[in-house]
Write a protein that holds these residues in place. Structure first.
Motif, mmCIF file in Angstrom:
data_model
loop_
_atom_site.group_PDB
_atom_site.id
_atom_site.type_symbol
_atom_site.label_atom_id
_atom_site.label_comp_id
_atom_site.label_asym_id
_atom_site.label_seq_id
_atom_site.Cartn_x
_atom_site.Cartn_y
_atom_site.Cartn_z
ATOM 1 N N MET A 272 0.814 -1.215 0.000
ATOM 2 C CA MET A 272 0.000 0.000 0.000
ATOM 3 C C MET A 272 0.849 1.267 0.000
ATOM 4 O O MET A 272 0.331 2.348 -0.284
ATOM 5 C CB MET A 272 -0.942 -0.001 1.212
ATOM 6 N N VAL A 273 2.164 1.139 0.313
ATOM 7 C CA VAL A 273 2.953 2.369 0.471
ATOM 8 C C VAL A 273 4.198 2.465 -0.400
ATOM 9 O O VAL A 273 4.699 3.564 -0.642
ATOM 10 C CB VAL A 273 3.388 2.589 1.951
ATOM 11 N N SER A 274 4.760 1.351 -0.858
ATOM 12 C CA SER A 274 6.104 1.420 -1.435
ATOM 13 C C SER A 274 6.115 1.795 -2.914
ATOM 14 O O SER A 274 5.129 1.634 -3.632
ATOM 15 C CB SER A 274 6.824 0.082 -1.242
ATOM 16 N N TYR A 277 4.970 -0.689 -5.737
ATOM 17 C CA TYR A 277 3.567 -1.009 -5.992
ATOM 18 C C TYR A 277 2.683 0.189 -6.332
ATOM 19 O O TYR A 277 1.608 0.022 -6.893
ATOM 20 C CB TYR A 277 2.971 -1.737 -4.773
ATOM 21 N N MET A 278 3.120 1.407 -5.969
ATOM 22 C CA MET A 278 2.244 2.570 -6.208
ATOM 23 C C MET A 278 1.907 2.752 -7.679
ATOM 24 O O MET A 278 0.775 3.067 -8.038
ATOM 25 C CB MET A 278 2.875 3.842 -5.638
ATOM 26 N N PHE A 299 2.920 1.359 -15.380
ATOM 27 C CA PHE A 299 3.317 2.635 -14.774
ATOM 28 C C PHE A 299 4.239 2.377 -13.583
ATOM 29 O O PHE A 299 4.105 1.382 -12.876
ATOM 30 C CB PHE A 299 2.087 3.410 -14.288
ATOM 31 N N THR A 300 5.181 3.285 -13.368
ATOM 32 C CA THR A 300 6.124 3.179 -12.255
ATOM 33 C C THR A 300 5.992 4.390 -11.339
ATOM 34 O O THR A 300 5.318 5.379 -11.680
ATOM 35 C CB THR A 300 7.574 3.131 -12.779
ATOM 36 N N SER A 301 6.681 4.329 -10.203
ATOM 37 C CA SER A 301 6.681 5.478 -9.295
ATOM 38 C C SER A 301 7.377 6.675 -9.947
ATOM 39 O O SER A 301 7.050 7.834 -9.646
ATOM 40 C CB SER A 301 7.359 5.113 -7.971
#
Length: 429
Positions: A272-274, A277-278, A299-301
């Motif tokens: 949920m935070v890293s 995975y965002m 899509f990436t961070s």
């Protein structure tokens, strides 16, 4: 096409945590800490002992630091000068894999080959000196069971590593044997620590009251100094493996992501935070808005950062990125909504991390924060993602009120090397 406004509002709600929910999460984190201190089997936090406390900040001398957390291995010779001052005298870094040349992480490699390669880096770092004694600290970022500061056994390889003969072994024993084969009996491995513990040690060498260390990057983890106030044990940093905290209410996108992940049911908070995975969560939500639910866009961070950085009126950069990733053209008004969605996902991530910090602070201090507290954070999300740090600090303020003024977060991005050297120094006390 234009996005359906009701659908968009519903998706935003899936990534929203209000103040009451945030307080509940912080309290639940504290609850898992208390349970874990009595019996780790009853907590989703692993409560792994590091067998090291905080430095006195008077540590001095030259120490070797081995940073082994992925395919690029680093060895540093660091001079600690006390009072938070230090100098990196030498740094040697080489990859464990060079395509077409060698691959020490493959199933057909051997433990001896891998550790002989690492011992070669150590020899370079000491410039072939086989006489002067060096103590070596080792940041080893793989799941390990540890019974003292020296003795860490690899439980299982992660990150695509498959080298046989290492799992179930004490990694410092393998390193020591390789150093012996090189004639480096003057180099003594004395400490193994996790990368999150290394962040806390490095920051605690420079700053006062660093009772919490955190990695907020591709992955997520937190550690803290447990005082063991009512026990005979010495204060010690506990590695929580907090990415596995599971007393959370995941949204439907979280559930779907978990189901298609490599390890369903594990690493609830991390998912949920890293940073890892965002981008995936954002892509899942965008696919629904585009009428292509279930489609994966990759899509990436980094893409999310680019979306938040577009301040143009026509959102040209956002529209170009969405077109490139999805093959769909969107209007400027919808691109603005895409930016709102990204902000909401990042905001939720930062608030969850803040809640975990507050759970630890409540465990250390009770409901009121009496002492100044410094939280050391390393990682690309905290350091580089727009609005992440700002929303983390807003979350702290929301939960702590006026006491938030006593809590400071600091960036510590050299932890893996410096922390390992400090661990080696502390091991001699």
């Amino acid at each position: 096409m234009s996005f359906d406004k009701n659908q968009f509002e519903g998706i935003l709600k899936d990534f929203t945590i209000d103040s009451d929910e945030l307080k509940t999460i912080a309290a639940d984190f504290r609850y898992d800490l208390k349970k874990g201190l009595k019996d780790p089997a009853e907590s989703s936090l692993k409560m792994l002992k590091s067998y090291v406390g905080l430095p006195t900040r008077q540590e001095k001398g030259e120490y070797l630091a081995l940073d082994f957390g992925g395919t690029n291995v680093r060895v540093l010779l660091i001079r600690l000068e006390g009072d938070g001052k230090f100098e990196v005298l030498r740094k040697v870094a080489k990859p464990l894999v060079v395509p077409g040349s060698y691959n020490y992480i493959a199933a057909d490699a051997t433990a001896e080959q891998m550790f002989d390669f690492i011992a070669g880096l150590v020899e370079e770092a000491v410039e072939g000196d086989h006489a002067k004694q060096y103590f070596l600290g080792h940041t080893f970022s793989f799941p390990s069971s540890q019974t003292n500061l020296y003795n860490a056994k690899l439980i299982t390889w992660t990150k695509e590593f498959a080298t046989p003969g290492v799992e179930g072994e004490v990694v410092n024993d393998l390193l020591k044997a390789a150093l012996h084969r090189k004639g480096l009996d003057n180099v003594e491995p004395t400490a193994v620590i996790n990368d999150t513990v290394a962040v806390q040690l490095a920051a605690a060498y420079k700053h006062d009251n660093v009772n919490i260390g955190c990695i907020y990057a591709t992955g997520h983890n937190t550690c803290y100094l447990e005082p063991f106030a009512d026990k005979a044990e010495q204060p010690m940093i506990l590695n929580l493996e907090s990415g596995g905290f599971n007393r959370l209410a995941p949204g439907r996108f979280d559930v779907a992501l978990d189901e298609r992940s490599e390890k369903p049911g594990e690493q609830r908070l991390e998912k949920m935070v890293s940073g890892r995975y965002m981008g995936e969560l954002f892509g899942m939500a965008l696919a629904e808005l585009l009428g292509e639910a279930g489609k994966e866009y990759g899509f990436t961070s980094i893409d999310m950062s680019a979306i938040m950085e577009d301040e143009s009126e026509d959102c040209a950069a956002i529209r170009a990125l969405v077109a490139k990733k999805t093959g769909r053209d969107i209007a400027a008004a919808d691109a603005s909504l895409v930016q709102d969605l990204v902000l909401r996902i990042v905001n939720r991530s930062a608030r969850l991390v803040a809640a975990s910090f507050v759970g630890i602070l409540w465990q250390l201090e009770g409901e009121g924060i009496e002492q100044p507290q410094t939280i050391a954070v390393d990682g690309s999300v905290y350091e580089k993602m727009p609005h992440a740090k700002e929303n983390l600090e807003k979350g702290l303020s929301e939960l702590l009120g006026a006491d938030a003024a006593k809590v400071e977060t600091v960036l510590e991005n050299g932890g893996s090397g410096l922390g390992a050297a400090i661990a080696a120094a502390v091991s001699q006390n």
